[in-house]
Design a protein around this motif. Sequence first.
Motif, mmCIF file in Angstrom:
data_model
loop_
_atom_site.group_PDB
_atom_site.id
_atom_site.type_symbol
_atom_site.label_atom_id
_atom_site.label_comp_id
_atom_site.label_asym_id
_atom_site.label_seq_id
_atom_site.Cartn_x
_atom_site.Cartn_y
_atom_site.Cartn_z
ATOM 1 N N ALA A 82 37.507 -11.886 -5.695
ATOM 2 C CA ALA A 82 38.098 -10.583 -5.968
ATOM 3 C C ALA A 82 37.025 -9.532 -5.767
ATOM 4 C CB ALA A 82 38.632 -10.520 -7.393
ATOM 5 N N PRO A 83 37.432 -8.361 -5.264
ATOM 6 C CA PRO A 83 36.448 -7.304 -5.056
ATOM 7 C C PRO A 83 35.865 -6.808 -6.365
ATOM 8 C CG PRO A 83 38.676 -6.462 -4.790
ATOM 9 C CD PRO A 83 38.790 -7.951 -4.923
ATOM 10 N N ILE A 84 34.635 -6.430 -6.327
ATOM 11 C CA ILE A 84 33.985 -5.921 -7.531
ATOM 12 C C ILE A 84 34.539 -4.545 -7.856
ATOM 13 C CG2 ILE A 84 31.791 -5.175 -8.514
ATOM 14 C CD1 ILE A 84 30.414 -7.247 -6.847
ATOM 15 N N ASP A 111 23.019 -12.249 -6.541
ATOM 16 C CA ASP A 111 22.399 -13.468 -6.011
ATOM 17 C C ASP A 111 21.201 -13.157 -5.117
ATOM 18 O OD1 ASP A 111 24.327 -14.873 -7.349
ATOM 19 O OD2 ASP A 111 25.641 -15.100 -5.596
ATOM 20 N N ASN A 112 21.266 -12.027 -4.385
ATOM 21 C CA ASN A 112 20.172 -11.662 -3.488
ATOM 22 C C ASN A 112 18.883 -11.376 -4.243
ATOM 23 O OD1 ASN A 112 22.553 -9.803 -1.520
ATOM 24 N ND2 ASN A 112 21.842 -11.904 -1.223
ATOM 25 N N VAL A 113 19.021 -10.809 -5.454
ATOM 26 C CA VAL A 113 17.827 -10.470 -6.233
ATOM 27 C C VAL A 113 17.039 -11.732 -6.546
ATOM 28 C CG1 VAL A 113 16.964 -9.428 -8.357
ATOM 29 C CG2 VAL A 113 18.980 -8.474 -7.238
ATOM 30 N N ILE A 156 20.484 1.033 -10.909
ATOM 31 C CA ILE A 156 21.900 1.177 -11.248
ATOM 32 C C ILE A 156 22.533 -0.210 -11.150
ATOM 33 C CG2 ILE A 156 24.121 2.209 -10.646
ATOM 34 C CD1 ILE A 156 22.627 4.514 -9.352
ATOM 35 N N ILE A 157 23.131 -0.647 -12.232
ATOM 36 C CA ILE A 157 23.847 -1.923 -12.233
ATOM 37 C C ILE A 157 25.336 -1.637 -12.100
ATOM 38 C CG2 ILE A 157 24.450 -3.964 -13.580
ATOM 39 C CD1 ILE A 157 21.789 -3.762 -14.977
ATOM 40 N N VAL A 173 20.265 -0.448 -6.382
ATOM 41 C CA VAL A 173 21.643 -0.607 -6.852
ATOM 42 C C VAL A 173 21.981 -2.082 -6.762
ATOM 43 C CG1 VAL A 173 24.045 0.069 -6.524
ATOM 44 C CG2 VAL A 173 22.217 1.689 -5.973
ATOM 45 N N ILE A 174 22.274 -2.708 -7.913
ATOM 46 C CA ILE A 174 22.567 -4.142 -7.952
ATOM 47 C C ILE A 174 24.009 -4.362 -8.383
ATOM 48 C CG2 ILE A 174 21.831 -6.390 -8.818
ATOM 49 C CD1 ILE A 174 19.212 -5.130 -9.672
ATOM 50 N N GLU A 175 24.747 -5.126 -7.593
ATOM 51 C CA GLU A 175 26.136 -5.461 -7.914
ATOM 52 C C GLU A 175 26.192 -6.878 -8.484
ATOM 53 O OE1 GLU A 175 28.592 -5.013 -4.480
ATOM 54 O OE2 GLU A 175 27.501 -3.214 -3.802
ATOM 55 N N PHE A 176 26.760 -6.989 -9.650
ATOM 56 C CA PHE A 176 26.944 -8.296 -10.276
ATOM 57 C C PHE A 176 28.436 -8.626 -10.315
ATOM 58 C CE2 PHE A 176 22.783 -7.233 -12.266
ATOM 59 C CZ PHE A 176 22.084 -8.358 -11.865
ATOM 60 N N ALA A 177 28.814 -9.699 -9.610
ATOM 61 C CA ALA A 177 30.213 -10.116 -9.584
ATOM 62 C C ALA A 177 30.563 -10.967 -10.793
ATOM 63 C CB ALA A 177 30.508 -10.903 -8.307
#
Length: 491
Positions: A489-491, A240-242, A288-289, A259-263
């Motif tokens: 839930a945690p990614i 969401d930040n991106v 890195i996704i 490094v992008i985290e997608f939930a």
Amino acid sequence: MEIAKSAVASELVSRFISFVMNKYHFSSHAQSQEKEVERLQHLLMRASTIVEEADARYITNSGMMMQLKMLSEAMYRGHSLLDTLRYGALQVAAGFDEVSSNNSSSSSLYLAIPLKRSRTTTEKDSKIMGLESHGALESLEIAVANMSEFVLLLGGCERMSHRPYDVYLYTDNFMFSRHAEKQKLLSFLLQHNDPSGNHALAILPLIGGVAVGKKTLVAHVCGDERVCSRFSSILHLKGDNVLGILDDGRVMFGIMLVVIEFASDVDDDDWKKIHSFLVRMDRGSKIIIVSKIKRIARFGTVKPILLSGLSHDELRYLFKALAFGSVEPGEHPRLVQIADEFAMVIHSSQVSLVATNMFADVLRSNLDVQFWRCILDKVARMVKRNLSIHGVNPTMRIEQGNPVDITDIALHPLSMKPCSVNLSIKSVLPSVTFRELVTDPSVRPKGDFTLMAWESRIAPYKSFPNYVTSIAQGTNQNSALPGRKRQGAPI
């Protein structure tokens, strides 16, 4: 009379011969087993030396990475065999079966999770165990024997700088296993740009289930000095930040690692916006996704790294190391047997590394047979209860963001679910740790509270809070257990 004497004498001679043969067989078996243990210890020492040396060097050859993975798998299988050979006799001598029979309530374990073999060792079991032992020993021998070329090539790989928790199992402050995965990630980050001048953005997806160690692996690799020196900055973003950065019109300068985290999944239109923004970074930048969603891998430009749960042998090795800490397991043969059963339960239930650390932390606090058996019984009953109510194990419920019944652990009708990332109840509700609740259920606060499952001691130092509520405080029409409407839930 003579016939009777002859029959008695014949029986005595037969028993004597049987006794001598059994004694000889036992002695011969003991000597053979002792030689097997020595042989296995020697092989494990060689394998451990190679794996540890490989873990301290930069490997870019894909074939070597595959060999390293095969060797580490054979090594952990060999450790399981060594424990079986080394502690088996001690466990029998300690009268573990007698202790287990006095704890009849633990039978729920066998109703909830099928074990590989029964407690009573039959002739068939012995043959199966012998075949398993031979197979484990043979696979380790083959793996070590085929490493000559690997060791030779390893000598030409550049050595990494030493960091304290890179050295395996001195404390619980370490990143366990993932040897090949770490090398693949390092290779991606350190490889040079395409000499043809193509400015295509390099994107590596890192995909795995909830709490299998994705972000820990990334943090571990990002701490490497060559990675740090290669990029002007390392930026960690949420999906969401991106999009928020795009709306702000910001620009990122320099060679960057993002490094992008997608939930959750991302639609193609949103990804095109994100990609058009990221591609403007300087040449040499990498992406890195990180996600638990397999479909996210479609955005990668290179083959994804897939993190699965640990194998039974790996998890068994890790769990014992965490549960015993600096204590020698051989001094507590009964506890070794319980640790084996515990590892089987958590592996069969697909428990995450977080839960593995959580349970081990509780056991390490009290090296008492009855205490360990009690905790094992509670966990087994919790698994059985959730399977009975929901048809899936607690791990699956947690991954889906659904509440889990922890009545058997807390000795009070409670349900628990993970806090969402932006849920700020930790500072509002009273908080207790999982260890405190399990060892002394009376510490349970009245009303809702935060249960801190575990706090990582290595980067990224993540905490795992859970929201706990009493089942008796109301029901949720859409679920068998109550809980707030917010899911997470945690990614």
